[in-house]
Motif scaffolding. Structure first.
Motif, PDB file in Angstrom:
ATOM      1  N   VAL A  29       0.685  -0.923  -0.308  1.00  0.00           N
ATOM      2  CA  VAL A  29      -0.442   0.148   0.099  1.00  0.00           C
ATOM      3  C   VAL A  29       1.326   1.179   0.141  1.00  0.00           C
ATOM      4  CG1 VAL A  29      -1.506   1.558   1.431  1.00  0.00           C
ATOM      5  CG2 VAL A  29      -1.784  -1.222   1.033  1.00  0.00           C
ATOM      6  N   VAL A  30       2.056   1.422   0.765  1.00  0.00           N
ATOM      7  CA  VAL A  30       2.799   2.286   1.136  1.00  0.00           C
ATOM      8  C   VAL A  30       3.195   2.585  -0.510  1.00  0.00           C
ATOM      9  CG1 VAL A  30       4.758   2.910   1.723  1.00  0.00           C
ATOM     10  CG2 VAL A  30       3.227   2.634   3.003  1.00  0.00           C
ATOM     11  N   GLN A  31       3.569   1.634  -1.153  1.00  0.00           N
ATOM     12  CA  GLN A  31       4.783   1.459  -2.168  1.00  0.00           C
ATOM     13  C   GLN A  31       4.038   2.711  -3.131  1.00  0.00           C
ATOM     14  OE1 GLN A  31       7.622   0.266  -2.834  1.00  0.00           O
ATOM     15  NE2 GLN A  31       7.299   1.807  -4.350  1.00  0.00           N
ATOM     16  N   ILE A  32       2.614   2.015  -3.271  1.00  0.00           N
ATOM     17  CA  ILE A  32       1.306   1.861  -4.391  1.00  0.00           C
ATOM     18  C   ILE A  32       1.747   3.414  -3.779  1.00  0.00           C
ATOM     19  CG2 ILE A  32      -0.845   1.821  -5.331  1.00  0.00           C
ATOM     20  CD1 ILE A  32      -0.522  -1.393  -4.868  1.00  0.00           C
ATOM     21  N   TYR A  60       9.841   2.214   4.387  1.00  0.00           N
ATOM     22  CA  TYR A  60       9.305   2.514   3.056  1.00  0.00           C
ATOM     23  C   TYR A  60      11.122   4.002   2.830  1.00  0.00           C
ATOM     24  CZ  TYR A  60       9.034   4.654  -1.148  1.00  0.00           C
ATOM     25  OH  TYR A  60       8.991   5.421  -2.651  1.00  0.00           O
ATOM     26  N   LEU A  61      10.742   4.526   3.892  1.00  0.00           N
ATOM     27  CA  LEU A  61      11.634   5.921   4.349  1.00  0.00           C
ATOM     28  C   LEU A  61      13.517   5.720   4.394  1.00  0.00           C
ATOM     29  CD1 LEU A  61       9.144   7.938   6.119  1.00  0.00           C
ATOM     30  CD2 LEU A  61       9.783   8.266   3.658  1.00  0.00           C
ATOM     31  N   ASP A  62      13.490   4.654   5.356  1.00  0.00           N
ATOM     32  CA  ASP A  62      14.262   4.481   5.946  1.00  0.00           C
ATOM     33  C   ASP A  62      15.669   3.279   4.363  1.00  0.00           C
ATOM     34  OD1 ASP A  62      14.638   5.424   8.334  1.00  0.00           O
ATOM     35  OD2 ASP A  62      13.717   3.038   8.780  1.00  0.00           O
ATOM     36  N   ASN A  63      14.541   2.763   3.472  1.00  0.00           N
ATOM     37  CA  ASN A  63      14.923   1.967   2.744  1.00  0.00           C
ATOM     38  C   ASN A  63      15.550   3.091   1.631  1.00  0.00           C
ATOM     39  OD1 ASN A  63      14.889  -0.176   3.619  1.00  0.00           O
ATOM     40  ND2 ASN A  63      13.298  -0.703   2.306  1.00  0.00           N
ATOM     41  N   ASP A  66      18.972   4.916   2.698  1.00  0.00           N
ATOM     42  CA  ASP A  66      19.675   4.550   2.325  1.00  0.00           C
ATOM     43  C   ASP A  66      20.087   4.460   0.633  1.00  0.00           C
ATOM     44  OD1 ASP A  66      20.022   3.893   5.153  1.00  0.00           O
ATOM     45  OD2 ASP A  66      19.194   1.743   4.542  1.00  0.00           O
ATOM     46  N   TYR A  67      19.160   4.309  -0.124  1.00  0.00           N
ATOM     47  CA  TYR A  67      19.570   4.485  -1.442  1.00  0.00           C
ATOM     48  C   TYR A  67      20.241   5.943  -1.754  1.00  0.00           C
ATOM     49  CZ  TYR A  67      18.757   4.173  -6.891  1.00  0.00           C
ATOM     50  OH  TYR A  67      18.822   4.812  -7.928  1.00  0.00           O
ATOM     51  N   ALA A  68      19.644   7.097  -1.354  1.00  0.00           N
ATOM     52  CA  ALA A  68      20.455   7.908  -1.597  1.00  0.00           C
ATOM     53  C   ALA A  68      21.171   8.347  -1.157  1.00  0.00           C
ATOM     54  CB  ALA A  68      18.794   9.044  -1.086  1.00  0.00           C
ATOM     55  N   GLU A  69      22.036   7.411  -0.026  1.00  0.00           N
ATOM     56  CA  GLU A  69      23.579   7.870   0.390  1.00  0.00           C
ATOM     57  C   GLU A  69      23.762   7.361  -0.463  1.00  0.00           C
ATOM     58  OE1 GLU A  69      23.424   6.439   4.824  1.00  0.00           O
ATOM     59  OE2 GLU A  69      21.928   8.588   5.516  1.00  0.00           O
ATOM     60  N   GLU A  70      23.724   6.088  -1.281  1.00  0.00           N
ATOM     61  CA  GLU A  70      24.459   5.344  -2.034  1.00  0.00           C
ATOM     62  C   GLU A  70      24.837   6.360  -3.006  1.00  0.00           C
ATOM     63  OE1 GLU A  70      22.829   1.609  -2.778  1.00  0.00           O
ATOM     64  OE2 GLU A  70      23.075   1.025  -0.626  1.00  0.00           O
ATOM     65  N   GLU A  71      23.746   7.674  -3.460  1.00  0.00           N
ATOM     66  CA  GLU A  71      23.611   7.667  -4.259  1.00  0.00           C
ATOM     67  C   GLU A  71      24.437   8.572  -4.409  1.00  0.00           C
ATOM     68  OE1 GLU A  71      19.479   9.039  -6.376  1.00  0.00           O
ATOM     69  OE2 GLU A  71      19.161   7.634  -7.079  1.00  0.00           O
TER      70      GLU A  71
END
Length: 86
Positions: A29-32, A60-63, A66-71
Motif C-alpha cells: 500500500v505504501v509503495q503504491i 520505506y523511508l529508511d530504504n 539508504d538508496y539516496a545516501e548510496e547515490e
C-alpha cells in the motif's frame, strides 16, 4: 487515488489479510501511494493510528534514505576520480 480513500480501503480489507501477511500488504500500500506521488505527511495523516502502515512507511523511508545516501557516495567518488585525473 487520495490517501483518505486508500486508508478507507485498507481499513476494510486488512481484516481479510492474515496477520502474518499484513506487514507485506501494508508495504505494498505504501509503495503504491509513494509511486503515485503521495506526500509522506498526507499518508501519515490519513493512516494515523494504523501501526502496520506506520511501520511500512518507516521502512520505506529508511530504504529510500539508504538508496539516496548510496547515490551521494557514488557521485562523490566519481568527483574524486575526476579530480585525480586533472
Amino acid at each position: 487515488m487520495s490517501e483518505a480513500i486508500a486508508s478507507e480501503i485498507w481499513g476494510e480489507l486488512k481484516r481479510f489479510v492474515n496477520t502474518v501477511d499484513r506487514a507485506e500488504a501494508a508495504e505494498t500500500v505504501v509503495q503504491i501511494l509513494m509511486d503515485n506521488d503521495s506526500d509522506v505527511d498526507d499518508i501519515r495523516t490519513a493512516f494515523k493510528g494504523d501501526i502496520d502502515i506506520k511501520r511500512a512507511l518507516t521502512a520505506y523511508l529508511d530504504n529510500d534514505k539508504d538508496y539516496a545516501e548510496e547515490e551521494d557516495e557514488d557521485e562523490s567518488e566519481e568527483e574524486e576520480d575526476q579530480d585525480w585525473e586533472n
